[in-house]
Design an enzyme around this catalytic site. Sequence first.
Site, mmCIF file in Angstrom:
data_model
loop_
_atom_site.group_PDB
_atom_site.id
_atom_site.type_symbol
_atom_site.label_atom_id
_atom_site.label_comp_id
_atom_site.label_asym_id
_atom_site.label_seq_id
_atom_site.Cartn_x
_atom_site.Cartn_y
_atom_site.Cartn_z
ATOM 1 N N LYS A 46 0.823 -1.185 0.000
ATOM 2 C CA LYS A 46 0.000 0.000 0.000
ATOM 3 C C LYS A 46 0.871 1.256 0.000
ATOM 4 C CE LYS A 46 -2.802 -2.483 3.323
ATOM 5 N NZ LYS A 46 -3.140 -2.509 4.740
ATOM 6 N N GLY A 47 2.113 1.088 0.400
ATOM 7 C CA GLY A 47 2.990 2.227 0.694
ATOM 8 C C GLY A 47 3.163 3.236 -0.427
ATOM 9 N N GLU A 102 7.539 2.299 -6.097
ATOM 10 C CA GLU A 102 7.650 1.803 -4.721
ATOM 11 C C GLU A 102 7.896 2.976 -3.776
ATOM 12 O OE1 GLU A 102 6.930 -0.028 -2.469
ATOM 13 O OE2 GLU A 102 8.169 -1.815 -2.417
ATOM 14 N N ASP A 103 7.568 2.786 -2.507
ATOM 15 C CA ASP A 103 7.806 3.844 -1.528
ATOM 16 C C ASP A 103 9.272 3.899 -1.092
ATOM 17 O OD1 ASP A 103 7.618 1.404 -0.209
ATOM 18 O OD2 ASP A 103 6.150 2.061 1.278
ATOM 19 N N ASP A 106 14.826 -0.957 0.815
ATOM 20 C CA ASP A 106 15.877 -1.125 1.824
ATOM 21 C C ASP A 106 16.734 -2.346 1.546
ATOM 22 O OD1 ASP A 106 14.871 -3.162 3.789
ATOM 23 O OD2 ASP A 106 13.704 -1.574 4.703
ATOM 24 N N PHE A 156 13.957 4.134 10.895
ATOM 25 C CA PHE A 156 12.589 3.846 10.493
ATOM 26 C C PHE A 156 11.851 5.146 10.185
ATOM 27 C CE2 PHE A 156 8.269 2.270 10.682
ATOM 28 C CZ PHE A 156 8.416 1.109 9.944
ATOM 29 N N VAL A 157 11.283 5.241 8.993
ATOM 30 C CA VAL A 157 10.575 6.459 8.602
ATOM 31 C C VAL A 157 9.101 6.175 8.345
ATOM 32 C CG1 VAL A 157 12.616 7.606 7.664
ATOM 33 C CG2 VAL A 157 11.243 6.187 6.157
ATOM 34 N N ASP A 163 4.149 3.372 6.579
ATOM 35 C CA ASP A 163 3.439 3.130 7.833
ATOM 36 C C ASP A 163 4.334 2.535 8.912
ATOM 37 O OD1 ASP A 163 3.669 0.564 6.470
ATOM 38 O OD2 ASP A 163 2.390 -0.200 8.071
ATOM 39 N N ARG A 169 0.232 6.623 7.533
ATOM 40 C CA ARG A 169 0.357 6.725 6.072
ATOM 41 C C ARG A 169 -0.130 8.081 5.573
ATOM 42 N NH1 ARG A 169 1.501 1.594 3.975
ATOM 43 N NH2 ARG A 169 0.548 -0.164 5.031
HETATM 44 P P1 IMP Z 1 12.863 -4.528 1.087
HETATM 45 O O1 IMP Z 1 13.576 -3.544 0.213
HETATM 46 O O2 IMP Z 1 12.573 -5.844 0.403
HETATM 47 O O3 IMP Z 1 13.579 -4.731 2.384
HETATM 48 O O4 IMP Z 1 11.422 -4.037 1.478
HETATM 49 C C1 IMP Z 1 11.042 -2.749 1.401
HETATM 50 C C2 IMP Z 1 9.693 -2.610 2.076
HETATM 51 O O5 IMP Z 1 9.856 -2.588 3.499
HETATM 52 C C3 IMP Z 1 9.059 -1.297 1.716
HETATM 53 O O6 IMP Z 1 8.194 -1.428 0.620
HETATM 54 C C4 IMP Z 1 8.316 -0.912 2.981
HETATM 55 O O7 IMP Z 1 7.025 -1.462 2.952
HETATM 56 C C5 IMP Z 1 9.085 -1.561 4.093
HETATM 57 N N1 IMP Z 1 9.997 -0.595 4.781
HETATM 58 C C6 IMP Z 1 11.330 -0.585 4.733
HETATM 59 N N2 IMP Z 1 11.841 0.418 5.449
HETATM 60 C C7 IMP Z 1 10.785 1.087 5.977
HETATM 61 C C8 IMP Z 1 10.668 2.261 6.828
HETATM 62 O O8 IMP Z 1 11.636 2.895 7.256
HETATM 63 N N3 IMP Z 1 9.398 2.633 7.136
HETATM 64 C C9 IMP Z 1 8.293 1.982 6.696
HETATM 65 N N4 IMP Z 1 8.368 0.880 5.897
HETATM 66 C C10 IMP Z 1 9.603 0.440 5.550
HETATM 67 MG MG MG Z 2 5.976 -1.212 0.504
#
Ligand code: IMP
Ligand code: MG
Length: 183
Positions: A46-47, A102-103, A106, A156-157, A163, A169
């Site tokens: 949803k991000g 994507e939001d 990481d 964490f943001v 969220d 959100r």
């Molecule tokens: P990754 O890159 O596979 O680790 O996953 C990324 C997902 O983790 C993002 O789409 C977010 O939903 C979630 N995420 C990672 N860091 C944060 C943060 O700092 N705040 C909120 N959601 C996060």
């Molecule tokens: Mg996401």
Amino acid sequence: MNSELSNPNFEILLSAEEIREKVKELGAQITKDYAGKKPIFIGILKGACLFLSDLIREVDLQLSLEFMSVSSYGKAQKSTGEVRIIKDLEIAVEGEDLIVVEDIVDTGLTLSYLLQNLQSRGANSVKLCSLLDKPEPRIVKDLKIDYSGFQVPNKFVVGYGLDAAERYRNLPFIAVVKNPDEI
Ligand code: IMP
Ligand code: MG
């Protein structure tokens, strides 16, 4: 008063104005790069939904909109790179130009799986547009973010789609949560 906007546990990292400016820039760049094409924007629920809805209004192209929802296993403990598609596309994307929106990236595990998955469906091109890039925890080191808004520290943001346990959100800015235990 329990205002979500003035939570003392937030430290504002990116203001609504800074976000607006960046989204404009990204939209202009995509408009230029895809001139004459009809890209499909794929928002990752949803991000990404706030970012996506602002972004497409800055893109002057004949575009279309699709959504996917994915969940990665073991995120809190150890990322395995295993990803489950919870909501898939409703269309075939063979020969299409896809822009995954994507939001935040990481570890990059979710996106790397998703981009390969979309490529394997015979898309003409698959590009990634992420509002935020948190490079420190990256596991997939060679993941290319074609359109990246801001690099953020390894904290964490929340806000503007992001969220904490489904909350925050709706914040118009992006904030660092100073004390994650007090969320
Ligand atoms: P990754 O890159 O596979 O680790 O996953 C990324 C997902 O983790 C993002 O789409 C977010 O939903 C979630 N995420 C990672 N860091 C944060 C943060 O700092 N705040 C909120 N959601 C996060
Ligand atoms: Mg996401």
